[in-house]
Design a protein around this motif. Structure first.
Motif, PDB file in Angstrom:
ATOM      1  N   ARG A 185       0.881  -1.155   0.000  1.00  0.00           N
ATOM      2  CA  ARG A 185       0.000   0.000   0.000  1.00  0.00           C
ATOM      3  C   ARG A 185       0.926   1.213   0.000  1.00  0.00           C
ATOM      4  NH1 ARG A 185      -1.752  -3.880   3.451  1.00  0.00           N
ATOM      5  NH2 ARG A 185      -3.691  -4.804   2.764  1.00  0.00           N
ATOM      6  N   LEU A 186       0.488   2.291  -0.610  1.00  0.00           N
ATOM      7  CA  LEU A 186       1.327   3.475  -0.691  1.00  0.00           C
ATOM      8  C   LEU A 186       0.657   4.654  -0.026  1.00  0.00           C
ATOM      9  CD1 LEU A 186       2.375   3.209  -4.457  1.00  0.00           C
ATOM     10  CD2 LEU A 186       3.545   2.265  -2.456  1.00  0.00           C
ATOM     11  N   LEU A 187       1.438   5.418   0.710  1.00  0.00           N
ATOM     12  CA  LEU A 187       0.982   6.682   1.254  1.00  0.00           C
ATOM     13  C   LEU A 187       1.785   7.753   0.522  1.00  0.00           C
ATOM     14  CD1 LEU A 187      -0.933   7.891   3.381  1.00  0.00           C
ATOM     15  CD2 LEU A 187       1.061   8.090   4.884  1.00  0.00           C
ATOM     16  N   LEU A 188       1.103   8.530  -0.298  1.00  0.00           N
ATOM     17  CA  LEU A 188       1.748   9.567  -1.090  1.00  0.00           C
ATOM     18  C   LEU A 188       1.430  10.915  -0.456  1.00  0.00           C
ATOM     19  CD1 LEU A 188       0.722   8.295  -4.645  1.00  0.00           C
ATOM     20  CD2 LEU A 188       2.746   7.695  -3.308  1.00  0.00           C
ATOM     21  N   ILE A 189       2.476  11.648  -0.113  1.00  0.00           N
ATOM     22  CA  ILE A 189       2.315  12.940   0.549  1.00  0.00           C
ATOM     23  C   ILE A 189       2.851  14.015  -0.386  1.00  0.00           C
ATOM     24  CG2 ILE A 189       2.886  14.334   2.569  1.00  0.00           C
ATOM     25  CD1 ILE A 189       3.451  11.609   4.020  1.00  0.00           C
ATOM     26  N   PHE A 190       1.976  14.907  -0.814  1.00  0.00           N
ATOM     27  CA  PHE A 190       2.355  16.022  -1.678  1.00  0.00           C
ATOM     28  C   PHE A 190       2.210  17.309  -0.880  1.00  0.00           C
ATOM     29  CE2 PHE A 190       1.554  12.679  -4.575  1.00  0.00           C
ATOM     30  CZ  PHE A 190       2.311  12.944  -5.700  1.00  0.00           C
ATOM     31  N   SER A 191       3.261  18.097  -0.865  1.00  0.00           N
ATOM     32  CA  SER A 191       3.248  19.320  -0.077  1.00  0.00           C
ATOM     33  C   SER A 191       3.970  20.433  -0.832  1.00  0.00           C
ATOM     34  CB  SER A 191       3.938  19.081   1.270  1.00  0.00           C
ATOM     35  OG  SER A 191       3.891  20.252   2.061  1.00  0.00           O
ATOM     36  N   PRO A 192       3.432  21.651  -0.766  1.00  0.00           N
ATOM     37  CA  PRO A 192       4.116  22.762  -1.427  1.00  0.00           C
ATOM     38  C   PRO A 192       5.408  23.153  -0.716  1.00  0.00           C
ATOM     39  CG  PRO A 192       2.169  23.546  -0.264  1.00  0.00           C
ATOM     40  CD  PRO A 192       2.166  22.055  -0.171  1.00  0.00           C
ATOM     41  N   SER A 193       5.559  22.701   0.533  1.00  0.00           N
ATOM     42  CA  SER A 193       6.738  23.039   1.320  1.00  0.00           C
ATOM     43  C   SER A 193       6.949  22.011   2.422  1.00  0.00           C
ATOM     44  CB  SER A 193       6.559  24.425   1.952  1.00  0.00           C
ATOM     45  OG  SER A 193       7.537  24.660   2.929  1.00  0.00           O
ATOM     46  N   VAL A 194       8.202  21.733   2.734  1.00  0.00           N
ATOM     47  CA  VAL A 194       8.477  20.845   3.861  1.00  0.00           C
ATOM     48  C   VAL A 194       8.175  21.541   5.179  1.00  0.00           C
ATOM     49  CG1 VAL A 194      10.167  19.428   2.665  1.00  0.00           C
ATOM     50  CG2 VAL A 194      10.921  21.462   3.910  1.00  0.00           C
ATOM     51  N   ASN A 195       7.988  22.841   5.133  1.00  0.00           N
ATOM     52  CA  ASN A 195       7.651  23.597   6.341  1.00  0.00           C
ATOM     53  C   ASN A 195       6.144  23.670   6.573  1.00  0.00           C
ATOM     54  OD1 ASN A 195      10.384  24.219   6.927  1.00  0.00           O
ATOM     55  ND2 ASN A 195      10.319  25.780   5.334  1.00  0.00           N
ATOM     56  N   HIS A 196       5.361  23.130   5.666  1.00  0.00           N
ATOM     57  CA  HIS A 196       3.903  23.111   5.813  1.00  0.00           C
ATOM     58  C   HIS A 196       3.564  22.331   7.085  1.00  0.00           C
ATOM     59  CE1 HIS A 196      -0.304  22.215   4.948  1.00  0.00           C
ATOM     60  NE2 HIS A 196      -0.263  23.154   4.016  1.00  0.00           N
ATOM     61  N   ASN A 197       2.676  22.847   7.889  1.00  0.00           N
ATOM     62  CA  ASN A 197       2.342  22.230   9.178  1.00  0.00           C
ATOM     63  C   ASN A 197       1.880  20.777   9.012  1.00  0.00           C
ATOM     64  OD1 ASN A 197       1.889  22.394  12.131  1.00  0.00           O
ATOM     65  ND2 ASN A 197      -0.235  22.060  11.516  1.00  0.00           N
ATOM     66  N   ASP A 198       0.984  20.519   8.067  1.00  0.00           N
ATOM     67  CA  ASP A 198       0.486  19.148   7.890  1.00  0.00           C
ATOM     68  C   ASP A 198       1.583  18.198   7.431  1.00  0.00           C
ATOM     69  OD1 ASP A 198      -2.293  19.301   8.644  1.00  0.00           O
ATOM     70  OD2 ASP A 198      -2.593  20.555   6.876  1.00  0.00           O
ATOM     71  N   PHE A 199       2.541  18.694   6.665  1.00  0.00           N
ATOM     72  CA  PHE A 199       3.678  17.874   6.248  1.00  0.00           C
ATOM     73  C   PHE A 199       4.491  17.472   7.481  1.00  0.00           C
ATOM     74  CE2 PHE A 199       7.974  17.183   4.614  1.00  0.00           C
ATOM     75  CZ  PHE A 199       7.729  16.338   3.544  1.00  0.00           C
ATOM     76  N   GLN A 200       4.722  18.423   8.361  1.00  0.00           N
ATOM     77  CA  GLN A 200       5.465  18.148   9.592  1.00  0.00           C
ATOM     78  C   GLN A 200       4.708  17.153  10.478  1.00  0.00           C
ATOM     79  OE1 GLN A 200       8.514  19.345  10.357  1.00  0.00           O
ATOM     80  NE2 GLN A 200       8.631  20.405   8.405  1.00  0.00           N
ATOM     81  N   VAL A 201       3.391  17.318  10.563  1.00  0.00           N
ATOM     82  CA  VAL A 201       2.565  16.421  11.374  1.00  0.00           C
ATOM     83  C   VAL A 201       2.622  14.992  10.808  1.00  0.00           C
ATOM     84  CG1 VAL A 201       0.184  15.885  12.078  1.00  0.00           C
ATOM     85  CG2 VAL A 201       1.047  18.240  12.247  1.00  0.00           C
ATOM     86  N   MET A 202       2.501  14.858   9.480  1.00  0.00           N
ATOM     87  CA  MET A 202       2.571  13.525   8.873  1.00  0.00           C
ATOM     88  C   MET A 202       3.920  12.875   9.140  1.00  0.00           C
ATOM     89  SD  MET A 202      -0.313  12.550   7.646  1.00  0.00           S
ATOM     90  CE  MET A 202       0.379  10.981   7.159  1.00  0.00           C
ATOM     91  N   ASN A 203       4.981  13.645   9.043  1.00  0.00           N
ATOM     92  CA  ASN A 203       6.313  13.115   9.320  1.00  0.00           C
ATOM     93  C   ASN A 203       6.393  12.572  10.750  1.00  0.00           C
ATOM     94  OD1 ASN A 203       9.033  12.593   8.555  1.00  0.00           O
ATOM     95  ND2 ASN A 203       9.691  14.429   9.618  1.00  0.00           N
ATOM     96  N   GLN A 204       5.824  13.300  11.675  1.00  0.00           N
ATOM     97  CA  GLN A 204       5.800  12.884  13.088  1.00  0.00           C
ATOM     98  C   GLN A 204       4.984  11.593  13.261  1.00  0.00           C
ATOM     99  OE1 GLN A 204       7.316  14.727  15.586  1.00  0.00           O
ATOM    100  NE2 GLN A 204       6.761  13.269  17.159  1.00  0.00           N
ATOM    101  N   ILE A 205       3.820  11.540  12.619  1.00  0.00           N
ATOM    102  CA  ILE A 205       2.960  10.353  12.706  1.00  0.00           C
ATOM    103  C   ILE A 205       3.688   9.127  12.168  1.00  0.00           C
ATOM    104  CG2 ILE A 205       0.880   9.280  11.712  1.00  0.00           C
ATOM    105  CD1 ILE A 205      -0.404  12.140  11.924  1.00  0.00           C
ATOM    106  N   ILE A 206       4.339   9.286  11.029  1.00  0.00           N
ATOM    107  CA  ILE A 206       5.065   8.170  10.421  1.00  0.00           C
ATOM    108  C   ILE A 206       6.194   7.711  11.334  1.00  0.00           C
ATOM    109  CG2 ILE A 206       6.528   7.519   8.470  1.00  0.00           C
ATOM    110  CD1 ILE A 206       4.759   9.639   6.866  1.00  0.00           C
ATOM    111  N   GLU A 207       6.912   8.657  11.892  1.00  0.00           N
ATOM    112  CA  GLU A 207       8.021   8.332  12.794  1.00  0.00           C
ATOM    113  C   GLU A 207       7.534   7.559  14.020  1.00  0.00           C
ATOM    114  OE1 GLU A 207      11.439  10.615  15.433  1.00  0.00           O
ATOM    115  OE2 GLU A 207      10.324  11.733  13.949  1.00  0.00           O
ATOM    116  N   GLU A 208       6.400   7.969  14.561  1.00  0.00           N
ATOM    117  CA  GLU A 208       5.888   7.359  15.794  1.00  0.00           C
ATOM    118  C   GLU A 208       5.204   6.007  15.567  1.00  0.00           C
ATOM    119  OE1 GLU A 208       3.362  10.377  17.496  1.00  0.00           O
ATOM    120  OE2 GLU A 208       5.082  11.607  18.073  1.00  0.00           O
ATOM    121  N   HIS A 209       4.810   5.715  14.329  1.00  0.00           N
ATOM    122  CA  HIS A 209       4.036   4.494  14.072  1.00  0.00           C
ATOM    123  C   HIS A 209       4.651   3.633  12.983  1.00  0.00           C
ATOM    124  CE1 HIS A 209       0.865   5.943  16.709  1.00  0.00           C
ATOM    125  NE2 HIS A 209       1.062   7.125  16.162  1.00  0.00           N
ATOM    126  N   THR A 210       5.969   3.621  12.912  1.00  0.00           N
ATOM    127  CA  THR A 210       6.685   2.863  11.884  1.00  0.00           C
ATOM    128  C   THR A 210       6.289   1.390  11.890  1.00  0.00           C
ATOM    129  OG1 THR A 210       8.539   4.393  12.028  1.00  0.00           O
ATOM    130  CG2 THR A 210       8.972   2.281  11.007  1.00  0.00           C
TER     131      THR A 210
END
Length: 150
Positions: free
Chosen positions: A37-62
């Motif tokens: 299964r693929l989770l594709l994350i598209f963001s206009p910036s790595v500083n976008h709040n939701d991008f940062q939140v997704m990164n945190q979620i992925i890190e915590e639930h590897t």
């Protein structure tokens, strides 16, 4: 043994992340069909709040991502920031954006099932609980859990 396999998977995930975040990867969705299964994350910036939140979620639930055969790919401006997924090269990102009718200026998360079809789309970060609930309700995942005794 299960712990060792999980630790090895996490190590490979992070080692791959660090090397591919620099150069990007050509992503052919068909290469993962029926395997991941693929989770594709598209963001206009790595500083976008939701991008940062997704990164945190992925890190915590590897472990949950690994258990569900979920691979993470992101398309955002390249950076030295540690991202827990693989950066998609520009040509592949454009192809996927066109296929799924994505805007270059919007944050979007797509969940693609093992059958290659879109299962979930969000314009904001998706909690691990919601993501796992959607995946765990899929017929193929139900069979996987039954097979694995879960």
């Amino acid at each position: 043994m299960k712990f060792l396999l999980s630790a090895l998977t996490i190590f490979i995930l992070f080692a791959t992340t660090n090397s591919s975040a620099q150069s990007g990867m050509e992503l052919q969705l068909e290469d993962y069909q029926w395997e991941n299964r693929l989770l594709l994350i598209f963001s206009p910036s790595v500083n976008h709040n939701d991008f940062q939140v997704m990164n945190q979620i992925i890190e915590e639930h590897t472990e949950g991502f690994t258990e569900r055969d979920l691979k993470v790919f992101y398309a955002a401006p390249e950076t030295d920031l540690s991202i827990h997924g693989t950066h998609i090269e520009q040509n592949s990102a454009e192809t996927i954006s066109t296929k799924f009718d994505l805007s270059d200026s919007a944050f979007t998360v797509l969940l693609i099932g093992k059958d290659g079809t879109e299962k979930l789309r969000s314009d904001e970060a998706i909690s691990s609980q919601k993501l796992f609930k959607v995946i765990d309700a899929m017929p193929m995942r139900q069979r996987e859990m039954k097979r694995d005794g879960k």
